[in-house]
Design a protein around this motif. Structure first.
Motif, PDB file in Angstrom:
ATOM      1  N   GLN A 104      -9.937  24.687  -2.796  1.00  0.00           N
ATOM      2  CA  GLN A 104      -8.559  24.197  -2.819  1.00  0.00           C
ATOM      3  C   GLN A 104      -8.572  22.668  -2.799  1.00  0.00           C
ATOM      4  OE1 GLN A 104      -6.003  26.071   0.001  1.00  0.00           O
ATOM      5  NE2 GLN A 104      -4.451  24.447  -0.051  1.00  0.00           N
ATOM      6  N   PRO A 105      -7.755  22.021  -3.656  1.00  0.00           N
ATOM      7  CA  PRO A 105      -7.807  20.561  -3.737  1.00  0.00           C
ATOM      8  C   PRO A 105      -7.311  19.881  -2.466  1.00  0.00           C
ATOM      9  CG  PRO A 105      -6.000  21.422  -5.066  1.00  0.00           C
ATOM     10  CD  PRO A 105      -6.811  22.602  -4.628  1.00  0.00           C
ATOM     11  N   VAL A 106      -7.932  18.760  -2.162  1.00  0.00           N
ATOM     12  CA  VAL A 106      -7.524  17.902  -1.055  1.00  0.00           C
ATOM     13  C   VAL A 106      -7.262  16.519  -1.637  1.00  0.00           C
ATOM     14  CG1 VAL A 106      -8.255  16.787   1.089  1.00  0.00           C
ATOM     15  CG2 VAL A 106      -8.834  19.186   0.677  1.00  0.00           C
ATOM     16  N   TRP A 107      -6.129  15.951  -1.266  1.00  0.00           N
ATOM     17  CA  TRP A 107      -5.725  14.632  -1.748  1.00  0.00           C
ATOM     18  C   TRP A 107      -6.084  13.613  -0.672  1.00  0.00           C
ATOM     19  CZ3 TRP A 107      -3.756  14.640  -6.683  1.00  0.00           C
ATOM     20  CH2 TRP A 107      -3.431  15.908  -7.195  1.00  0.00           C
ATOM     21  N   ARG A 108      -6.923  12.650  -1.047  1.00  0.00           N
ATOM     22  CA  ARG A 108      -7.444  11.678  -0.091  1.00  0.00           C
ATOM     23  C   ARG A 108      -6.993  10.270  -0.447  1.00  0.00           C
ATOM     24  NH1 ARG A 108     -11.384  15.358  -1.180  1.00  0.00           N
ATOM     25  NH2 ARG A 108     -12.356  16.398   0.617  1.00  0.00           N
ATOM     26  N   LEU A 109      -6.630   9.526   0.592  1.00  0.00           N
ATOM     27  CA  LEU A 109      -6.331   8.102   0.443  1.00  0.00           C
ATOM     28  C   LEU A 109      -7.244   7.318   1.373  1.00  0.00           C
ATOM     29  CD1 LEU A 109      -2.429   8.170   0.472  1.00  0.00           C
ATOM     30  CD2 LEU A 109      -3.887   7.633  -1.488  1.00  0.00           C
ATOM     31  N   ARG A 110      -7.797   6.239   0.866  1.00  0.00           N
ATOM     32  CA  ARG A 110      -8.570   5.302   1.673  1.00  0.00           C
ATOM     33  C   ARG A 110      -7.927   3.934   1.498  1.00  0.00           C
ATOM     34  NH1 ARG A 110     -13.309   6.780   3.812  1.00  0.00           N
ATOM     35  NH2 ARG A 110     -14.154   4.669   3.650  1.00  0.00           N
ATOM     36  N   LEU A 111      -7.184   3.543   2.520  1.00  0.00           N
ATOM     37  CA  LEU A 111      -6.367   2.336   2.455  1.00  0.00           C
ATOM     38  C   LEU A 111      -6.829   1.346   3.516  1.00  0.00           C
ATOM     39  CD1 LEU A 111      -2.959   4.221   2.257  1.00  0.00           C
ATOM     40  CD2 LEU A 111      -4.237   3.305   0.325  1.00  0.00           C
ATOM     41  N   ARG A 112      -6.705   0.068   3.225  1.00  0.00           N
ATOM     42  CA  ARG A 112      -7.140  -0.969   4.152  1.00  0.00           C
ATOM     43  C   ARG A 112      -5.997  -1.912   4.507  1.00  0.00           C
ATOM     44  NH1 ARG A 112     -12.572  -0.285   6.021  1.00  0.00           N
ATOM     45  NH2 ARG A 112     -13.671   0.879   4.390  1.00  0.00           N
ATOM     46  N   ARG A 113      -6.044  -2.393   5.752  1.00  0.00           N
ATOM     47  CA  ARG A 113      -5.200  -3.534   6.082  1.00  0.00           C
ATOM     48  C   ARG A 113      -5.856  -4.760   5.471  1.00  0.00           C
ATOM     49  NH1 ARG A 113      -3.209  -6.041  11.942  1.00  0.00           N
ATOM     50  NH2 ARG A 113      -2.328  -7.931  11.011  1.00  0.00           N
ATOM     51  N   PRO A 114      -5.148  -5.500   4.652  1.00  0.00           N
ATOM     52  CA  PRO A 114      -5.772  -6.667   4.004  1.00  0.00           C
ATOM     53  C   PRO A 114      -6.377  -7.621   5.024  1.00  0.00           C
ATOM     54  CG  PRO A 114      -3.665  -6.181   2.989  1.00  0.00           C
ATOM     55  CD  PRO A 114      -3.761  -5.293   4.198  1.00  0.00           C
ATOM     56  N   ALA A 115      -7.539  -8.159   4.692  1.00  0.00           N
ATOM     57  CA  ALA A 115      -8.235  -9.083   5.597  1.00  0.00           C
ATOM     58  C   ALA A 115      -7.458 -10.396   5.684  1.00  0.00           C
ATOM     59  CB  ALA A 115      -9.646  -9.328   5.077  1.00  0.00           C
ATOM     60  N   MET A 123       6.513   4.502  10.635  1.00  0.00           N
ATOM     61  CA  MET A 123       5.145   4.814  11.046  1.00  0.00           C
ATOM     62  C   MET A 123       4.136   4.134  10.133  1.00  0.00           C
ATOM     63  SD  MET A 123       3.744   6.387  13.537  1.00  0.00           S
ATOM     64  CE  MET A 123       2.146   6.983  14.079  1.00  0.00           C
ATOM     65  N   SER A 124       4.443   4.001   8.863  1.00  0.00           N
ATOM     66  CA  SER A 124       3.537   3.320   7.947  1.00  0.00           C
ATOM     67  C   SER A 124       3.309   1.883   8.391  1.00  0.00           C
ATOM     68  CB  SER A 124       4.100   3.351   6.525  1.00  0.00           C
ATOM     69  OG  SER A 124       4.238   4.677   6.059  1.00  0.00           O
ATOM     70  N   SER A 125       4.383   1.200   8.763  1.00  0.00           N
ATOM     71  CA  SER A 125       4.256  -0.178   9.239  1.00  0.00           C
ATOM     72  C   SER A 125       3.513  -0.240  10.567  1.00  0.00           C
ATOM     73  CB  SER A 125       5.647  -0.812   9.386  1.00  0.00           C
ATOM     74  OG  SER A 125       6.284  -0.899   8.131  1.00  0.00           O
ATOM     75  N   LEU A 126       3.757   0.745  11.435  1.00  0.00           N
ATOM     76  CA  LEU A 126       3.066   0.779  12.722  1.00  0.00           C
ATOM     77  C   LEU A 126       1.567   0.952  12.523  1.00  0.00           C
ATOM     78  CD1 LEU A 126       2.988   0.991  15.834  1.00  0.00           C
ATOM     79  CD2 LEU A 126       3.341   3.452  15.551  1.00  0.00           C
ATOM     80  N   LEU A 127       1.166   1.877  11.676  1.00  0.00           N
ATOM     81  CA  LEU A 127      -0.256   2.106  11.424  1.00  0.00           C
ATOM     82  C   LEU A 127      -0.923   0.850  10.884  1.00  0.00           C
ATOM     83  CD1 LEU A 127      -0.125   5.673   9.813  1.00  0.00           C
ATOM     84  CD2 LEU A 127      -0.695   5.087  12.176  1.00  0.00           C
ATOM     85  N   LEU A 128      -0.256   0.186   9.951  1.00  0.00           N
ATOM     86  CA  LEU A 128      -0.797  -1.054   9.399  1.00  0.00           C
ATOM     87  C   LEU A 128      -1.001  -2.091  10.494  1.00  0.00           C
ATOM     88  CD1 LEU A 128      -1.490  -2.647   6.745  1.00  0.00           C
ATOM     89  CD2 LEU A 128       0.867  -3.502   6.848  1.00  0.00           C
ATOM     90  N   GLY A 129      -0.022  -2.224  11.393  1.00  0.00           N
ATOM     91  CA  GLY A 129      -0.100  -3.223  12.447  1.00  0.00           C
ATOM     92  C   GLY A 129      -1.157  -2.931  13.490  1.00  0.00           C
ATOM     93  N   LEU A 130      -1.469  -1.658  13.725  1.00  0.00           N
ATOM     94  CA  LEU A 130      -2.476  -1.299  14.723  1.00  0.00           C
ATOM     95  C   LEU A 130      -3.892  -1.558  14.235  1.00  0.00           C
ATOM     96  CD1 LEU A 130      -1.054   2.053  16.152  1.00  0.00           C
ATOM     97  CD2 LEU A 130      -1.054  -0.195  17.254  1.00  0.00           C
ATOM     98  N   LEU A 131      -4.087  -1.553  12.928  1.00  0.00           N
ATOM     99  CA  LEU A 131      -5.420  -1.768  12.378  1.00  0.00           C
ATOM    100  C   LEU A 131      -5.810  -3.240  12.435  1.00  0.00           C
ATOM    101  CD1 LEU A 131      -5.314   0.529   9.231  1.00  0.00           C
ATOM    102  CD2 LEU A 131      -6.869   0.792  11.173  1.00  0.00           C
ATOM    103  N   ALA A 132      -7.089  -3.468  12.678  1.00  0.00           N
ATOM    104  CA  ALA A 132      -7.630  -4.820  12.547  1.00  0.00           C
ATOM    105  C   ALA A 132      -7.676  -5.182  11.068  1.00  0.00           C
ATOM    106  CB  ALA A 132      -9.035  -4.871  13.144  1.00  0.00           C
ATOM    107  N   PRO A 133      -7.687  -6.464  10.730  1.00  0.00           N
ATOM    108  CA  PRO A 133      -7.850  -6.848   9.320  1.00  0.00           C
ATOM    109  C   PRO A 133      -9.089  -6.190   8.723  1.00  0.00           C
ATOM    110  CG  PRO A 133      -7.226  -8.758  10.615  1.00  0.00           C
ATOM    111  CD  PRO A 133      -7.497  -7.637  11.601  1.00  0.00           C
ATOM    112  N   GLY A 134      -8.913  -5.561   7.576  1.00  0.00           N
ATOM    113  CA  GLY A 134      -9.999  -4.813   6.947  1.00  0.00           C
ATOM    114  C   GLY A 134     -10.139  -3.393   7.448  1.00  0.00           C
ATOM    115  N   GLY A 135      -9.330  -3.014   8.463  1.00  0.00           N
ATOM    116  CA  GLY A 135      -9.410  -1.678   9.030  1.00  0.00           C
ATOM    117  C   GLY A 135      -8.977  -0.599   8.049  1.00  0.00           C
ATOM    118  N   LEU A 136      -9.503   0.610   8.243  1.00  0.00           N
ATOM    119  CA  LEU A 136      -9.320   1.719   7.294  1.00  0.00           C
ATOM    120  C   LEU A 136      -8.287   2.725   7.770  1.00  0.00           C
ATOM    121  CD1 LEU A 136     -10.349   3.504   4.845  1.00  0.00           C
ATOM    122  CD2 LEU A 136     -11.947   4.528   6.494  1.00  0.00           C
TER     123      LEU A 136
END
Length: 202
Positions: A191-202, A125-138
């Protein structure tokens, strides 16, 4: 609008839908939420971002129908709700590189070995999510489970995502962040929330 991936409902796709026909110019800024729950984020997004389109997938039929009904009553034409399994539907609904952002908020960690196949953030699923995003997508990922967050950041970075905050780092809450229904409770209680903001490299 609600579709379903159940056998008795009208979603049998050989090709991704024509989102331009559905959303018009907004399809150029198409985003996805996997697991919208009670719809706190999806409905707030539709209201706050009239210049964007959001497709929200929710596996629980009652929740999906409720969010879809609220969106219709409120006139949110930039929101489509689909009932089904996001792991199955995402590659059927969207072409590679077509999404500006993907939101994954508080997925069930599924710790037991026999439940591993249900876990959303695995290598496939990690690879799928990366592939669905446009370059620079969040990829906007949030969880209240620290262990899941730490495992997810390693897996997602290994899949090719670039971390806005640096390798292995978690993000602070942005001032304009729209909380999900569940996150609102955590903000009230601290309560703590763990956040990630990741991009597909442009």
């Amino acid at each position: 609008m609600i579709f379903s991936d159940d056998d008795d409902a009208p979603l049998a796709l050989d090709l991704a839908p024509d989102w331009t026909a559905r959303f018009g110019p907004l399809a150029g800024r198409l985003e996805l939420e996997i697991g919208c729950g009670h719809g706190g984020f999806a409905l707030a997004f539709a209201r706050a971002h009239a210049d964007r389109a959001l497709v929200a997938i929710e596996q629980r039929r009652a929740f999906a129908r409720d969010v879809a009904a609220k969106a219709e009553r409120r006139g949110h034409g930039n929101l489509v709700v689909i009932q089904g399994d996001g792991r199955i539907l995402a590659p059927r609904l969207f072409r590679a590189g077509s999404l500006a952002a993907i939101h994954v908020h508080f997925p069930d960690p599924w710790w037991k070995r026999r439940h591993g196949r249900r876990r959303l953030v695995d290598d496939r699923m990690s690879s799928l999510l990366l592939g669905l995003l446009a370059p620079g997508g969040l990829l906007d990922f949030r969880t209240d489970v620290e262990r899941y967050a730490r495992e997810a950041v390693v897996r997602l970075e290994a899949a090719g995502f670039a971390n806005e905050c640096g390798p292995g780092a978690f993000a602070e809450r942005p001032p304009d962040e729209l909380p999900s229904t569940r996150e609102k409770r955590y903000l009230e209680t601290g309560q703590p929330v763990w956040r990630l903001r990741l991009r597909r490299p442009a």
